[in-house]
Scaffold this motif. Sequence first.
Motif, PDB file in Angstrom:
ATOM      1  N   MET A 257       0.843  -1.185   0.000  1.00 19.13           N
ATOM      2  CA  MET A 257       0.000   0.000   0.000  1.00 19.13           C
ATOM      3  C   MET A 257       0.883   1.241   0.000  1.00 19.13           C
ATOM      4  O   MET A 257       1.899   1.296   0.697  1.00 19.13           O
ATOM      5  CB  MET A 257      -0.890   0.011   1.254  1.00 19.13           C
ATOM      6  N   VAL A 258       0.514   2.247  -0.797  1.00 16.76           N
ATOM      7  CA  VAL A 258       1.230   3.519  -0.808  1.00 16.76           C
ATOM      8  C   VAL A 258       0.198   4.618  -1.012  1.00 16.76           C
ATOM      9  O   VAL A 258      -0.807   4.431  -1.708  1.00 16.76           O
ATOM     10  CB  VAL A 258       2.311   3.553  -1.917  1.00 16.76           C
ATOM     11  N   GLY A 259       0.421   5.765  -0.365  1.00 21.25           N
ATOM     12  CA  GLY A 259      -0.567   6.822  -0.503  1.00 21.25           C
ATOM     13  C   GLY A 259      -0.138   8.136   0.117  1.00 21.25           C
ATOM     14  O   GLY A 259       0.977   8.278   0.628  1.00 21.25           O
ATOM     15  N   VAL A 260      -1.045   9.104   0.050  1.00 24.31           N
ATOM     16  CA  VAL A 260      -0.840  10.429   0.637  1.00 24.31           C
ATOM     17  C   VAL A 260      -2.077  10.778   1.459  1.00 24.31           C
ATOM     18  O   VAL A 260      -3.176  10.276   1.204  1.00 24.31           O
ATOM     19  CB  VAL A 260      -0.603  11.505  -0.447  1.00 24.31           C
ATOM     20  N   SER A 261      -1.884  11.642   2.451  1.00 25.59           N
ATOM     21  CA  SER A 261      -3.010  12.066   3.272  1.00 25.59           C
ATOM     22  C   SER A 261      -2.810  13.496   3.732  1.00 25.59           C
ATOM     23  O   SER A 261      -1.681  14.010   3.745  1.00 25.59           O
ATOM     24  CB  SER A 261      -3.172  11.146   4.488  1.00 25.59           C
ATOM     25  N   THR A 262      -3.904  14.131   4.112  1.00 28.74           N
ATOM     26  CA  THR A 262      -3.850  15.466   4.688  1.00 28.74           C
ATOM     27  C   THR A 262      -4.904  15.574   5.785  1.00 28.74           C
ATOM     28  O   THR A 262      -5.988  14.971   5.672  1.00 28.74           O
ATOM     29  CB  THR A 262      -4.076  16.551   3.615  1.00 28.74           C
ATOM     30  N   THR A 263      -4.582  16.287   6.867  1.00 29.01           N
ATOM     31  CA  THR A 263      -5.502  16.445   7.989  1.00 29.01           C
ATOM     32  C   THR A 263      -5.504  17.886   8.472  1.00 29.01           C
ATOM     33  O   THR A 263      -4.528  18.627   8.275  1.00 29.01           O
ATOM     34  CB  THR A 263      -5.130  15.537   9.178  1.00 29.01           C
ATOM     35  N   TYR A 264      -6.604  18.253   9.137  1.00 33.13           N
ATOM     36  CA  TYR A 264      -6.713  19.578   9.748  1.00 33.13           C
ATOM     37  C   TYR A 264      -7.294  19.406  11.140  1.00 33.13           C
ATOM     38  O   TYR A 264      -8.263  18.670  11.328  1.00 33.13           O
ATOM     39  CB  TYR A 264      -7.608  20.493   8.911  1.00 33.13           C
ATOM     40  N   ARG A 265      -6.700  20.085  12.120  1.00 35.44           N
ATOM     41  CA  ARG A 265      -7.121  19.940  13.514  1.00 35.44           C
ATOM     42  C   ARG A 265      -7.915  21.174  13.967  1.00 35.44           C
ATOM     43  O   ARG A 265      -7.492  22.308  13.757  1.00 35.44           O
ATOM     44  CB  ARG A 265      -5.914  19.778  14.427  1.00 35.44           C
ATOM     45  N   PHE A 266      -9.056  20.917  14.590  1.00 36.37           N
ATOM     46  CA  PHE A 266      -9.876  21.973  15.173  1.00 36.37           C
ATOM     47  C   PHE A 266      -9.762  21.877  16.693  1.00 36.37           C
ATOM     48  O   PHE A 266     -10.022  20.819  17.282  1.00 36.37           O
ATOM     49  CB  PHE A 266     -11.347  21.811  14.759  1.00 36.37           C
ATOM     50  N   ASP A 267      -9.369  22.959  17.352  1.00 40.13           N
ATOM     51  CA  ASP A 267      -9.275  22.995  18.805  1.00 40.13           C
ATOM     52  C   ASP A 267     -10.503  23.679  19.384  1.00 40.13           C
ATOM     53  O   ASP A 267     -10.973  24.702  18.850  1.00 40.13           O
ATOM     54  CB  ASP A 267      -8.018  23.760  19.244  1.00 40.13           C
ATOM     55  N   PHE A 268     -11.018  23.128  20.499  1.00 36.67           N
ATOM     56  CA  PHE A 268     -12.179  23.751  21.150  1.00 36.67           C
ATOM     57  C   PHE A 268     -12.168  23.412  22.634  1.00 36.67           C
ATOM     58  O   PHE A 268     -11.406  22.562  23.098  1.00 36.67           O
ATOM     59  CB  PHE A 268     -13.478  23.301  20.497  1.00 36.67           C
ATOM     60  N   ASN A 269     -13.022  24.085  23.383  1.00 37.09           N
ATOM     61  CA  ASN A 269     -13.061  23.950  24.832  1.00 37.09           C
ATOM     62  C   ASN A 269     -14.452  23.533  25.268  1.00 37.09           C
ATOM     63  O   ASN A 269     -15.445  23.979  24.705  1.00 37.09           O
ATOM     64  CB  ASN A 269     -12.658  25.267  25.507  1.00 37.09           C
ATOM     65  N   MET A 270     -14.496  22.662  26.284  1.00 39.03           N
ATOM     66  CA  MET A 270     -15.790  22.236  26.832  1.00 39.03           C
ATOM     67  C   MET A 270     -15.814  22.489  28.336  1.00 39.03           C
ATOM     68  O   MET A 270     -14.784  22.507  28.986  1.00 39.03           O
ATOM     69  CB  MET A 270     -16.030  20.750  26.565  1.00 39.03           C
TER      70      MET A 270
END
Length: 270
Positions: A257-270
């Motif tokens: 298996m070979v591939g690429v990925s991208t992610t984005y992080r959302f920060d929040f408070n509870m």
Amino acid sequence: MSHVGKISVALATVVLAMSGAAEAGDGAFGWLSGDWYLTVGATGLVAPNFEGGKKYMLSAQPIISLGKAGPAARFTSRNDNISLALVDDGGVRAGLTGKFLFSRDDGDADELRGLDPVRWGGEVGGFFEIYPTDWMRARAELRHGIQAHNGFVADIAADAFYDVTPTVRISGGPRVSFASANYFDAYYGVNAQEAVASGLSQYNPGGGLKSVGLGGAVTWKVTDLMTASLFGEYSRLEGPAADSSLVRERGDRNQFMVGVSTTYRFDFNM
């Protein structure tokens, strides 16, 4: 006790410990308060057209992770399934995990003609990860199938990681996977009726070792919240998976298996 059974007991102990910690805090849901993060993204990869197949195709998968922000930056891998951390102190992280499973039928590959389709569904369970050193993480997941199969799957991985620059990290390490007989029956079993319809030899699998392999990745921290990565994985099917007539007669034990990925992080408070 089987390999999956031993891992089940270990993860059950973790879940009970987490429950006790939550009860000992500010009420049963005291752990909810604080800083949290939600990571979303997508992966594009070239992989076998079905688990155990020998032909390759391009596909996409979602990435979702939810947890409480810890005191230090954590290592993450594309192998990590959807996660909700209930315990996170920087060195140990544990909680709930889940995985989406797509359906599989003879429309996906000619090699599957005559076999009963596997319905879409998922797997839910728990995970536990630990950092034995500043440059290594070990993680175990135990999940039970919903609708697609009625078995257990246990995945264990260790990754060493090194920051080449402040924004570029390389990582890699071994992987091993176990599964119960119900899982193998859904994906690798061939009953008498299927044997007649498909031409494959009849096969009734048990449980045990599923695969062993290696994986690695190069990850680029585009911004504080966005990351991109290039990864590769190799696994060799073992035990009931390797012995299946589907793999022996029409597939391949060696899976790449070979591939690429991208992610984005959302920060929040509870």
